[in-house]
Design a protein around this motif. Structure first.
Motif, PDB file in Angstrom:
ATOM      1  N   PRO A  39      33.412 -21.130  51.025  1.00 48.12           N
ATOM      2  CA  PRO A  39      32.822 -19.097  50.231  1.00 48.12           C
ATOM      3  C   PRO A  39      34.069 -18.858  50.994  1.00 48.12           C
ATOM      4  CG  PRO A  39      31.076 -20.202  50.409  1.00 48.12           C
ATOM      5  CD  PRO A  39      31.495 -21.668  51.596  1.00 48.12           C
ATOM      6  N   ALA A  40      34.727 -19.084  52.222  1.00 44.54           N
ATOM      7  CA  ALA A  40      35.119 -17.570  52.529  1.00 44.54           C
ATOM      8  C   ALA A  40      37.283 -18.513  52.271  1.00 44.54           C
ATOM      9  CB  ALA A  40      35.006 -18.004  53.934  1.00 44.54           C
ATOM     10  N   LEU A  41      37.321 -19.118  51.606  1.00 42.03           N
ATOM     11  CA  LEU A  41      38.487 -19.926  51.968  1.00 42.03           C
ATOM     12  C   LEU A  41      39.034 -20.893  50.192  1.00 42.03           C
ATOM     13  CD1 LEU A  41      39.077 -21.963  55.051  1.00 42.03           C
ATOM     14  CD2 LEU A  41      39.815 -19.573  54.679  1.00 42.03           C
ATOM     15  N   GLU A  42      40.379 -20.127  50.048  1.00 41.17           N
ATOM     16  CA  GLU A  42      40.794 -21.007  49.451  1.00 41.17           C
ATOM     17  C   GLU A  42      40.501 -22.551  49.228  1.00 41.17           C
ATOM     18  OE1 GLU A  42      42.235 -17.709  47.243  1.00 41.17           O
ATOM     19  OE2 GLU A  42      42.658 -20.110  46.443  1.00 41.17           O
ATOM     20  N   PRO A  43      40.194 -23.553  47.987  1.00 44.20           N
ATOM     21  CA  PRO A  43      40.011 -25.093  48.184  1.00 44.20           C
ATOM     22  C   PRO A  43      41.109 -25.895  48.870  1.00 44.20           C
ATOM     23  CG  PRO A  43      39.915 -23.690  45.552  1.00 44.20           C
ATOM     24  CD  PRO A  43      40.426 -22.786  46.263  1.00 44.20           C
ATOM     25  N   GLU A  44      41.507 -26.113  49.255  1.00 44.61           N
ATOM     26  CA  GLU A  44      41.994 -27.300  50.062  1.00 44.61           C
ATOM     27  C   GLU A  44      42.205 -28.608  49.882  1.00 44.61           C
ATOM     28  OE1 GLU A  44      40.880 -27.660  54.363  1.00 44.61           O
ATOM     29  OE2 GLU A  44      42.766 -28.177  54.679  1.00 44.61           O
ATOM     30  N   PHE A  45      43.120 -29.165  49.362  1.00 42.79           N
ATOM     31  CA  PHE A  45      42.866 -30.545  49.307  1.00 42.79           C
ATOM     32  C   PHE A  45      43.272 -31.537  50.256  1.00 42.79           C
ATOM     33  CE2 PHE A  45      44.628 -33.785  45.711  1.00 42.79           C
ATOM     34  CZ  PHE A  45      45.007 -34.505  46.294  1.00 42.79           C
ATOM     35  N   VAL A  46      42.658 -32.663  50.336  1.00 41.73           N
ATOM     36  CA  VAL A  46      42.012 -32.915  52.217  1.00 41.73           C
ATOM     37  C   VAL A  46      42.648 -34.240  51.895  1.00 41.73           C
ATOM     38  CG1 VAL A  46      40.526 -30.862  52.923  1.00 41.73           C
ATOM     39  CG2 VAL A  46      39.862 -33.092  51.581  1.00 41.73           C
ATOM     40  N   ALA A  47      42.480 -34.857  51.038  1.00 44.77           N
ATOM     41  CA  ALA A  47      42.807 -36.476  50.871  1.00 44.77           C
ATOM     42  C   ALA A  47      42.992 -36.329  49.607  1.00 44.77           C
ATOM     43  CB  ALA A  47      41.668 -37.567  51.838  1.00 44.77           C
ATOM     44  N   GLY A  48      44.318 -37.088  49.301  1.00 46.71           N
ATOM     45  CA  GLY A  48      44.589 -38.054  48.067  1.00 46.71           C
ATOM     46  C   GLY A  48      45.300 -39.021  48.394  1.00 46.71           C
ATOM     47  N   ILE A  49      44.914 -39.726  46.835  1.00 45.98           N
ATOM     48  CA  ILE A  49      45.616 -41.144  46.595  1.00 45.98           C
ATOM     49  C   ILE A  49      46.467 -41.536  45.594  1.00 45.98           C
ATOM     50  CG2 ILE A  49      43.237 -42.932  46.537  1.00 45.98           C
ATOM     51  CD1 ILE A  49      44.153 -44.966  47.928  1.00 45.98           C
ATOM     52  N   PRO A  50      46.859 -42.367  45.241  1.00 44.65           N
ATOM     53  CA  PRO A  50      47.513 -42.777  44.101  1.00 44.65           C
ATOM     54  C   PRO A  50      47.088 -43.792  43.158  1.00 44.65           C
ATOM     55  CG  PRO A  50      49.002 -43.118  45.642  1.00 44.65           C
ATOM     56  CD  PRO A  50      47.971 -42.723  46.125  1.00 44.65           C
ATOM     57  N   ARG A  51      47.448 -43.770  42.072  1.00 49.25           N
ATOM     58  CA  ARG A  51      46.475 -44.256  41.198  1.00 49.25           C
ATOM     59  C   ARG A  51      46.915 -46.179  41.642  1.00 49.25           C
ATOM     60  NH1 ARG A  51      50.162 -43.453  35.833  1.00 49.25           N
ATOM     61  NH2 ARG A  51      52.083 -43.794  35.740  1.00 49.25           N
ATOM     62  N   ASN A  52      47.390 -46.310  42.345  1.00 55.20           N
ATOM     63  CA  ASN A  52      48.353 -48.158  42.960  1.00 55.20           C
ATOM     64  C   ASN A  52      47.784 -47.843  44.053  1.00 55.20           C
ATOM     65  OD1 ASN A  52      49.909 -47.031  44.284  1.00 55.20           O
ATOM     66  ND2 ASN A  52      52.103 -46.956  43.253  1.00 55.20           N
ATOM     67  N   GLY A  53      46.962 -47.210  44.881  1.00 53.70           N
ATOM     68  CA  GLY A  53      46.131 -47.064  45.952  1.00 53.70           C
ATOM     69  C   GLY A  53      47.448 -47.483  46.664  1.00 53.70           C
ATOM     70  N   ARG A  54      48.437 -47.088  46.600  1.00 59.74           N
ATOM     71  CA  ARG A  54      50.056 -48.005  48.029  1.00 59.74           C
ATOM     72  C   ARG A  54      50.099 -47.172  48.785  1.00 59.74           C
ATOM     73  NH1 ARG A  54      53.598 -51.451  44.000  1.00 59.74           N
ATOM     74  NH2 ARG A  54      51.946 -53.076  43.079  1.00 59.74           N
ATOM     75  N   SER A  55      49.336 -45.455  49.414  1.00 58.33           N
ATOM     76  CA  SER A  55      50.247 -44.283  49.322  1.00 58.33           C
ATOM     77  C   SER A  55      48.593 -43.356  50.097  1.00 58.33           C
ATOM     78  CB  SER A  55      51.173 -44.001  49.749  1.00 58.33           C
ATOM     79  OG  SER A  55      50.688 -43.521  48.199  1.00 58.33           O
ATOM     80  N   GLN A  56      48.460 -43.030  50.790  1.00 50.91           N
ATOM     81  CA  GLN A  56      47.456 -42.006  51.595  1.00 50.91           C
ATOM     82  C   GLN A  56      48.068 -40.863  51.409  1.00 50.91           C
ATOM     83  OE1 GLN A  56      47.092 -44.184  53.334  1.00 50.91           O
ATOM     84  NE2 GLN A  56      46.208 -45.670  51.705  1.00 50.91           N
ATOM     85  N   TYR A  57      47.433 -39.530  50.920  1.00 52.77           N
ATOM     86  CA  TYR A  57      48.170 -37.958  51.904  1.00 52.77           C
ATOM     87  C   TYR A  57      46.806 -37.625  52.615  1.00 52.77           C
ATOM     88  CZ  TYR A  57      48.642 -32.909  51.686  1.00 52.77           C
ATOM     89  OH  TYR A  57      48.527 -31.880  52.595  1.00 52.77           O
ATOM     90  N   TYR A  58      46.879 -36.803  53.689  1.00 51.01           N
ATOM     91  CA  TYR A  58      46.117 -36.428  54.512  1.00 51.01           C
ATOM     92  C   TYR A  58      46.333 -35.241  54.429  1.00 51.01           C
ATOM     93  CZ  TYR A  58      43.845 -41.104  54.594  1.00 51.01           C
ATOM     94  OH  TYR A  58      43.272 -42.220  54.866  1.00 51.01           O
ATOM     95  N   ALA A  59      45.957 -33.856  54.544  1.00 52.75           N
ATOM     96  CA  ALA A  59      46.498 -32.912  55.206  1.00 52.75           C
ATOM     97  C   ALA A  59      46.280 -32.583  56.936  1.00 52.75           C
ATOM     98  CB  ALA A  59      44.990 -31.232  54.543  1.00 52.75           C
ATOM     99  N   ASP A  60      46.640 -32.111  57.557  1.00 59.27           N
ATOM    100  CA  ASP A  60      46.484 -31.562  58.809  1.00 59.27           C
ATOM    101  C   ASP A  60      45.463 -31.748  59.632  1.00 59.27           C
ATOM    102  OD1 ASP A  60      49.985 -30.629  58.497  1.00 59.27           O
ATOM    103  OD2 ASP A  60      49.662 -32.047  58.557  1.00 59.27           O
ATOM    104  N   SER A  61      44.622 -30.588  58.529  1.00 60.91           N
ATOM    105  CA  SER A  61      43.277 -30.605  58.597  1.00 60.91           C
ATOM    106  C   SER A  61      42.328 -31.349  59.555  1.00 60.91           C
ATOM    107  CB  SER A  61      42.832 -29.358  58.495  1.00 60.91           C
ATOM    108  OG  SER A  61      42.276 -29.829  57.268  1.00 60.91           O
ATOM    109  N   VAL A  62      42.662 -32.853  58.583  1.00 63.09           N
ATOM    110  CA  VAL A  62      41.421 -33.615  58.703  1.00 63.09           C
ATOM    111  C   VAL A  62      42.756 -35.213  58.866  1.00 63.09           C
ATOM    112  CG1 VAL A  62      40.377 -32.663  56.815  1.00 63.09           C
ATOM    113  CG2 VAL A  62      42.692 -34.820  56.013  1.00 63.09           C
ATOM    114  N   LYS A  63      44.091 -34.869  58.850  1.00 62.42           N
ATOM    115  CA  LYS A  63      44.900 -36.204  59.786  1.00 62.42           C
ATOM    116  C   LYS A  63      44.230 -37.253  60.704  1.00 62.42           C
ATOM    117  CE  LYS A  63      48.483 -35.655  57.884  1.00 62.42           C
ATOM    118  NZ  LYS A  63      50.098 -35.165  58.363  1.00 62.42           N
ATOM    119  N   GLY A  64      43.819 -38.794  60.513  1.00 59.99           N
ATOM    120  CA  GLY A  64      43.186 -38.596  62.130  1.00 59.99           C
ATOM    121  C   GLY A  64      41.861 -39.207  62.114  1.00 59.99           C
ATOM    122  N   ARG A  65      41.294 -38.569  61.132  1.00 65.85           N
ATOM    123  CA  ARG A  65      39.611 -38.309  60.813  1.00 65.85           C
ATOM    124  C   ARG A  65      39.178 -39.059  60.139  1.00 65.85           C
ATOM    125  NH1 ARG A  65      37.705 -33.706  61.573  1.00 65.85           N
ATOM    126  NH2 ARG A  65      38.786 -32.543  60.356  1.00 65.85           N
TER     127      ARG A  65
END
Length: 122
Positions: A39-65
């Protein structure tokens, strides 16, 4: 249609596995991400994967976890949440973008699910 599951109440340091199932024949066309909303923050994109699944994105807030993975045969994307912190609490929505991307602004998603609640508290 995107349907999330796996949320719940967990203590700090605990783990959860979120799942997103896509109902439709073109799942492999979409990059998939997870968006965390509080409720207090803007939506945060925390993780993503492309359609071929060959790479991943992580927000700094969740990286490593957090770990994202997709199973194109089952039209499913999983998000493993480890070492959870109270600030990880929120509604986690699955989002889809019709491109081979692993990051996109939440407002650019073509589809979003209703979300699943994650609450981290002692």
């Amino acid at each position: 249609q995107l349907v999330e599951s796996g949320g719940g109440l967990v203590q700090p340091g605990g783990s959860l596995t979120l799942s997103c199932v896509a109902n439709g024949p073109r799942f492999t066309y979409y990059g998939i991400g997870w968006v965390r909303q509080t409720p207090a923050l803007e939506p945060e994109f925390v993780a993503g994967i492309p359609r071929n699944g060959r790479s991943q994105y992580y927000a700094d807030s969740v990286k490593g976890r957090f770990t994202i993975a997709r199973d194109n045969e089952r039209n499913t994307v999983h998000l493993q949440l480890n070492n959870l912190k109270p600030e990880d609490s929120g509604v986690y929505r699955c989002a889809a973008k019709g491109d081979n991307v692993y990051y996109f602004p939440p407002h650019d998603a073509d589809y979003q699910g209703q979300g699943t609640q994650v609450t981290v508290t002692s």
